[in-house]
Motif scaffolding. Structure first.
Motif, PDB file in Angstrom:
ATOM      1  N   PHE A  45       0.850  -1.188   0.000  1.00  0.00           N
ATOM      2  CA  PHE A  45       0.000   0.000   0.000  1.00  0.00           C
ATOM      3  C   PHE A  45       0.883   1.234   0.000  1.00  0.00           C
ATOM      4  O   PHE A  45       1.945   1.238   0.622  1.00  0.00           O
ATOM      5  CB  PHE A  45      -0.882   0.042   1.257  1.00  0.00           C
ATOM      6  CG  PHE A  45      -2.014  -0.939   1.252  1.00  0.00           C
ATOM      7  CD1 PHE A  45      -3.303  -0.517   0.961  1.00  0.00           C
ATOM      8  CD2 PHE A  45      -1.797  -2.274   1.529  1.00  0.00           C
ATOM      9  CE1 PHE A  45      -4.352  -1.416   0.954  1.00  0.00           C
ATOM     10  CE2 PHE A  45      -2.825  -3.183   1.531  1.00  0.00           C
ATOM     11  CZ  PHE A  45      -4.119  -2.758   1.238  1.00  0.00           C
ATOM     12  N   GLU A  46       0.420   2.277  -0.684  1.00  0.00           N
ATOM     13  CA  GLU A  46       1.144   3.538  -0.743  1.00  0.00           C
ATOM     14  C   GLU A  46       0.172   4.677  -0.478  1.00  0.00           C
ATOM     15  O   GLU A  46      -0.980   4.619  -0.900  1.00  0.00           O
ATOM     16  CB  GLU A  46       1.667   3.734  -2.177  1.00  0.00           C
ATOM     17  CG  GLU A  46       3.104   3.771  -2.318  1.00  0.00           C
ATOM     18  CD  GLU A  46       3.575   3.864  -3.767  1.00  0.00           C
ATOM     19  OE1 GLU A  46       4.757   3.653  -3.924  1.00  0.00           O
ATOM     20  OE2 GLU A  46       2.809   4.128  -4.700  1.00  0.00           O
ATOM     21  N   LYS A  47       0.671   5.704   0.198  1.00  0.00           N
ATOM     22  CA  LYS A  47      -0.143   6.902   0.340  1.00  0.00           C
ATOM     23  C   LYS A  47      -0.047   7.660  -0.976  1.00  0.00           C
ATOM     24  O   LYS A  47       1.048   7.882  -1.493  1.00  0.00           O
ATOM     25  CB  LYS A  47       0.351   7.787   1.475  1.00  0.00           C
ATOM     26  CG  LYS A  47      -0.580   8.994   1.695  1.00  0.00           C
ATOM     27  CD  LYS A  47      -0.028  10.015   2.653  1.00  0.00           C
ATOM     28  CE  LYS A  47       0.157   9.470   4.018  1.00  0.00           C
ATOM     29  NZ  LYS A  47       0.560  10.484   5.004  1.00  0.00           N
ATOM     30  N   GLU A  48      -1.177   8.025  -1.524  1.00  0.00           N
ATOM     31  CA  GLU A  48      -1.193   8.734  -2.801  1.00  0.00           C
ATOM     32  C   GLU A  48      -2.168   9.901  -2.717  1.00  0.00           C
ATOM     33  O   GLU A  48      -3.261   9.772  -2.170  1.00  0.00           O
ATOM     34  CB  GLU A  48      -1.602   7.781  -3.934  1.00  0.00           C
ATOM     35  CG  GLU A  48      -1.443   8.355  -5.314  1.00  0.00           C
ATOM     36  CD  GLU A  48      -0.003   8.714  -5.633  1.00  0.00           C
ATOM     37  OE1 GLU A  48       0.270   9.924  -5.776  1.00  0.00           O
ATOM     38  OE2 GLU A  48       0.830   7.809  -5.760  1.00  0.00           O
ATOM     39  N   TYR A  49      -1.748  11.017  -3.235  1.00  0.00           N
ATOM     40  CA  TYR A  49      -2.612  12.186  -3.339  1.00  0.00           C
ATOM     41  C   TYR A  49      -3.553  11.944  -4.521  1.00  0.00           C
ATOM     42  O   TYR A  49      -3.091  11.641  -5.628  1.00  0.00           O
ATOM     43  CB  TYR A  49      -1.745  13.430  -3.558  1.00  0.00           C
ATOM     44  CG  TYR A  49      -2.503  14.720  -3.616  1.00  0.00           C
ATOM     45  CD1 TYR A  49      -3.182  15.204  -2.494  1.00  0.00           C
ATOM     46  CD2 TYR A  49      -2.548  15.473  -4.778  1.00  0.00           C
ATOM     47  CE1 TYR A  49      -3.874  16.403  -2.536  1.00  0.00           C
ATOM     48  CE2 TYR A  49      -3.240  16.671  -4.829  1.00  0.00           C
ATOM     49  CZ  TYR A  49      -3.899  17.134  -3.707  1.00  0.00           C
ATOM     50  OH  TYR A  49      -4.589  18.310  -3.754  1.00  0.00           O
TER      51      TYR A  49
END
Length: 168
Positions: free
Chosen positions: A54-58
């Motif tokens: 999982f990645e934090k993405e704007y």
């Protein structure tokens, strides 16, 4: 150790938060296991053990902008275009027998982050024909092969081939 959620940039989780969280809790709570190299490299040993990245993405959807923690669904070919599972997506109607899906059951949307953009945006089955050129139009070779509009059922192939062509 308590971690501020706003400080998390990426994480590895077991595929079933309920079924495997207990088994993976020790690995997840040890910050030393949250290893990542620079670029798109991920800890393949964790992924081989069944963990999901999982990645934090704007993100942006129309005028709404948010930071979301999203599952990367194309980790092995994400250098040009990252495709994320849309946690709010619906699926196409599936046809199956005895619990085995024979047709349908495709996600109706994904979030896509293209290299060079400032945010990920939602790509939807309903509008895929219209979004096709925005996604892939910067590759003349790709557009020559696939034309002006693509079929949603070929989305995965489109992303893979586009990434291959842009990586040359």
């Amino acid at each position: 150790v308590q971690v501020d959620p706003s400080k998390i940039k990426f994480m590895y989780l077991p595929p079933s938060a309920i079924g495997k969280l207990g088994a993976g809790a020790k690995k997840l709570t040890n910050v030393n296991n949250w290893y990542r190299k620079t670029g798109n490299d991920m800890d393949t040993s964790l992924m081989n053990d069944g963990y999901v990245y999982f990645e934090k993405e704007y993100t942006r959807v129309k005028s709404k902008k948010s930071d979301l923690m999203l599952q990367l669904v194309n980790p092995s070919f994400s250098s040009t275009m990252k495709v994320y599972h849309d946690p709010f997506a619906k699926e196409t109607t599936g046809i199956g027998v005895a619990g085995v899906t024979a047709a349908g059951g495709l996600e109706k949307s994904y979030y896509v982050f293209k290299k060079g953009n400032d945010s990920a945006f939602r790509v939807m089955k309903k509008y895929y024909g219209d979004q096709f050129k925005e996604l892939f139009g910067d590759s003349e070779e790709f557009m020559k092969k696939w034309g002006e509009k693509g079929k949603w059922s070929d989305f995965e192939t489109h992303v893979f081939e586009y990434t291959e062509m842009m990586g040359k």
